[in-house]
Design a protein around this motif. Structure first.
Motif: not given
Length: 449
Positions: A23-30, A409-412, A437-441
């Motif tokens: 909810m904070d960084e607004r990007i979730t990767i599965i 890609f993720l930075k963009d 950025r495994w914290d987003l996964t």
């Protein structure tokens, strides 16, 4: 209203997954092995919120649950009924704190006679659609075989009202209106162009998506320029009266006024650079800071306010065009191409490579490679086609990106998410996209043995 967690049980009769969204960084990767349901999860989300119920029925699962940030939740229950030839029966259950549960059962579609008579015209209304049996069609751009219900759902926005399906209850319609979902399709290089009139004799067509988006951007730029002209006329008409009524600007120093004029000139140059203003547009911008004296200060302070209002029309679109240009030119430099923009053409591509035998030349968007077109379409959709605060679903973006683009890609995506106010749920196999950025996964796992 945002989705904060998604969960599914009995996916393919095997998998149970829980996916909390960042909810904070607004990007979730599965991520996870093939066959664990990454694509199916994205399809279920998209099918529900975009009312593609026929597609929803094709995915085997027991329950799928959305939890929202206002403590409400929506559960999709999917059960098989032996008395109906094991067809899936789907019920939507909506739970809100301190309110009664709402529910809506999906029932098999019954084709009314009026639709039954008209279905023979569907392939004439929708380009790329070929009827292969009484109630099945092949959609050439994607290679999909679609049922009548899927055709009616997929192309609901371009079909006459006589083809419309059953209306949903108000609570369900309201929920879907509050949550905007956009699926970035893997096949995105062809674009459906409907007739301006649904009853026009003009044949519908398919157009390369980059060409369609180039035309669309040109129209957006032209519309903003017209809005700028309208505001300019209104302000210019009342300018003398407002100068006369303007109180003495005792608090505004000459230096501050010069700074403001310099900022306006810099903003004007920026808008020329992205194609929103012409180089010779509004010679009034050319007032030099050194021309300021006490007799002109009041007039110039009104002038500054007016020009700021005029140029504010371009603020959002200019920021998006600048970011698109930055990302594209960074990636396309390897193939000696550069993108610019104009109100007349939209995308303008030129080659950067020069030799004794060739000079730089202009390319049409359709001259780009398929990988370049995929990248441009993806970025354009994120910046210009998605409503703010939407949840965007992206399935395996690495399929159209070489390794160098995957690393960036993720930075963009983070830059775009911040500018366009988006939430992202992405499925990928690529560690090059994830980087550190495994914290987003969220890893999808199989049942414990």
């Amino acid at each position: 209203m945002r989705i904060k967690q998604i969960s599914v049980s009995g996916l393919f009769g095997i998998f149970d997954h829980v996916i909390p969204l960042n909810m904070d960084e607004r990007i979730t990767i599965i991520h996870g092995p093939n066959g664990f349901g990454k694509t199916a999860i994205l399809r279920i989300i998209n099918s529900f919120f975009n009312s593609r119920n026929a597609e929803l029925k094709t995915i085997p699962f027991k329950t799928f649950r959305f939890e929202f940030d206002n403590n409400a939740s929506l559960e999709i229950k999917n059960t098989e009924n032996a008395e109906e030839s094991k067809k899936n029966n789907i019920v939507f259950n909506f739970y809100q704190p301190d309110l009664e549960q709402d529910y809506f059962p999906l029932k098999p579609m019954k084709i009314i006679s009026d639709i039954d008579i008209r279905i023979g015209t569907l392939d004439k209304i929708i380009p790329g659609l070929e009827r292969i049996s009484p109630q099945k069609w092949l959609y050439d751009p994607t290679g999909e075989t679609l049922s009548l219900e899927q055709v009616l759902e997929r192309f609901d926005n371009v079909l006459p009202s006589s083809f419309k399906l059953k209306k949903e209850p108000e609570w369900l319609e309201k929920l879907k209106n509050n949550i905007h979902i956009r699926l970035i399709e893997s096949q995105r290089l062809l674009n459906f162009v409907p007739n301006r009139s649904r009853w026009s004799a003009e044949t519908p067509s398919m157009l390369s998506t980059v060409s369609a988006y180039s035309d669309e951007l040109a129209k957006l730029m032209q519309d903003k320029f017209k809005e700028y002209g309208t505001i300019s006329q209104s302000l210019d008409r009342t300018f003398p009266v407002r100068v006369v009524k303007q109180q003495s600007s005792v608090d505004l120093t000459d230096e501050q006024l010069r700074d403001q004029l310099n900022e306006l000139e810099a903003n004007r140059s920026r808008l020329i650079e992205v194609g929103l203003l012409d180089k010779d547009e509004d010679s009034e911008f050319q007032i030099q800071p050194q021309d300021i004296d006490e007799s002109t200060k009041n007039a110039l302070s009104v002038y500054v306010e007016d020009v700021e209002k005029k140029l504010s029309v371009f603020a959002e679109i200019a920021s998006k065009i600048e970011l698109l240009r930055k990302i594209i030119n960074n990636k396309f430099a390897y193939s000696y191409k550069e993108i610019n923009f104009s109100k007349e053409k939209g995308f303008v591509f030129t080659t950067l490579y020069k030799s004794s035998l060739s000079n730089s030349k202009t390319l049409s968007p359709a001259d780009l490679s398929s990988g370049e077109q995929h990248e441009l379409v993806l970025l354009y959709e994120l910046l210009f086609k998605v409503q703010p605060n939407s949840l965007v679903l992206i399935d395996e973006p690495e399929l159209s990106l070489h390794v160098g683009w995957q690393v960036q890609f993720l930075k963009d995506l983070q830059d775009i998410t911040q500018l366009a106010d988006l939430n992202i749920l992405m499925a990928t196999h690529s560690p090059d996209i994830i980087q550190d950025r495994w914290d987003l996964t969220v890893e999808l796992k199989g049942p414990q043995k």
